[in-house]
Design a protein around this motif. Structure first.
Motif, short mmCIF file in Angstrom:
data_model
loop_
_atom_site.label_atom_id
_atom_site.label_comp_id
_atom_site.label_asym_id
_atom_site.label_seq_id
_atom_site.Cartn_x
_atom_site.Cartn_y
_atom_site.Cartn_z
N UNK A 42 0.77 -1.30 -0.08
CA UNK A 42 0.07 -0.04 0.02
C UNK A 42 0.81 1.17 -0.02
N UNK A 43 2.05 1.26 0.67
CA UNK A 43 2.71 2.35 0.94
C UNK A 43 3.42 2.49 -0.54
N UNK A 44 4.02 1.51 -1.17
CA UNK A 44 4.59 1.39 -2.19
C UNK A 44 3.74 2.22 -3.56
N UNK A 45 2.41 1.53 -3.49
CA UNK A 45 1.37 2.43 -4.34
C UNK A 45 1.14 3.71 -4.29
N UNK A 82 -6.57 3.10 -8.69
CA UNK A 82 -7.64 2.07 -8.76
C UNK A 82 -7.34 0.82 -9.19
N UNK A 83 -6.38 0.61 -10.07
CA UNK A 83 -5.77 -0.80 -10.53
C UNK A 83 -4.88 -1.30 -9.40
N UNK A 84 -4.10 -0.50 -8.77
CA UNK A 84 -3.02 -0.73 -8.09
C UNK A 84 -3.47 -1.17 -6.60
N UNK A 85 -4.36 -0.66 -5.94
CA UNK A 85 -4.91 -0.83 -4.56
C UNK A 85 -5.71 -1.94 -4.51
#
Length: 222
Positions: free
Chosen positions: A75-78, A125-128
């Motif tokens: 989550x932090x990376x995103x 929206x894709x990466x989370x």
């Protein structure tokens, strides 16, 4: 990503070193996919979503693998990736980048179908999406495709042990040993990922990604 020559299918779980794995493997493998030395003219994302699901069902004997990551770290990376490239078009972050606490609230609202989904970019929206979204379950819908009752991952690697796991993967695939070429390695803006969290955001992330923590065997402690 699929190799018919070596009979494997790689599920690219977002923000889990998927680009690095694809690029490293594609240097020495005949690839049938949308990116990196494409052998057939396919549209972008041709082996994602429903195309990936149909491909997995079509080739039951192929070695199926993916990599996962601690949900707190992911989550932090995103968040960092999104806001590092916040001026890179509409795909990336909105111009008024939120704090991490605001970002976690936005992600939670979006995944619950709340009204704040328009505050996130397409990238976000894709990466989370939870990592379990990318894992096919026997007999269950996967991007609209009902999966085979015998579908199962043959290998699940973890980002926290990626070099050792990638070496094991290559042995399983009978591929020569090569060093993984890490891409997009700009995580956390010089901090430890847990430095971004306070009690409130920890509890929120645990709730948002509860299935990921359970399925992939990660602990809430970070």
């Amino acid at each position: 990503m699929i190799s018919h020559k070596h009979k494997f299918i790689f599920i690219h779980t977002l923000k889990c070193a998927g680009t690095s794995i694809e690029k490293t493997l594609s240097d020495g493998v005949d690839i049938f996919d949308w990116n990196h030395k494409c052998k057939i003219n396919l549209p972008f994302g041709a082996l994602r979503n429903e195309h990936l699901a149909k491909t997995i069902n079509r080739f039951p004997s192929y070695y199926l693998f993916t990599f996962c990551r601690n949900p707190f770290s992911r989550l932090v990376s995103t968040y960092c990736h999104s806001h590092r490239d916040k001026d890179n078009g509409d795909f990336m972050a909105k111009s008024s980048a939120p704090t991490f606490k605001e970002y976690v609230c936005q992600v939670g609202a979006f995944l619950k179908g709340g009204s704040k989904q328009d505050e996130l970019s397409c990238f976000d929206r894709m990466h989370c999406q939870p990592q379990t979204t990318f894992v096919p379950i026997p007999g269950r819908p996967f991007y609209g495709e009902i999966m085979r009752h015998d579908v199962n991952l043959d290998f699940l690697g973890k980002l926290e042990s990626i070099n050792e796991d990638f070496t094991s993967l290559l042995k399983d695939l009978n591929l020569p040993a090569v060093k993984l070429k890490l891409e997009n390695n700009h995580d956390y803006q010089g901090k430890n990922h847990m430095d971004y969290y306070d009690k409130e955001t920890l509890e929120a992330a645990q709730e948002i990604y509860a299935k990921d923590f359970e399925y992939f065997g990660y602990e809430f402690g970070g």
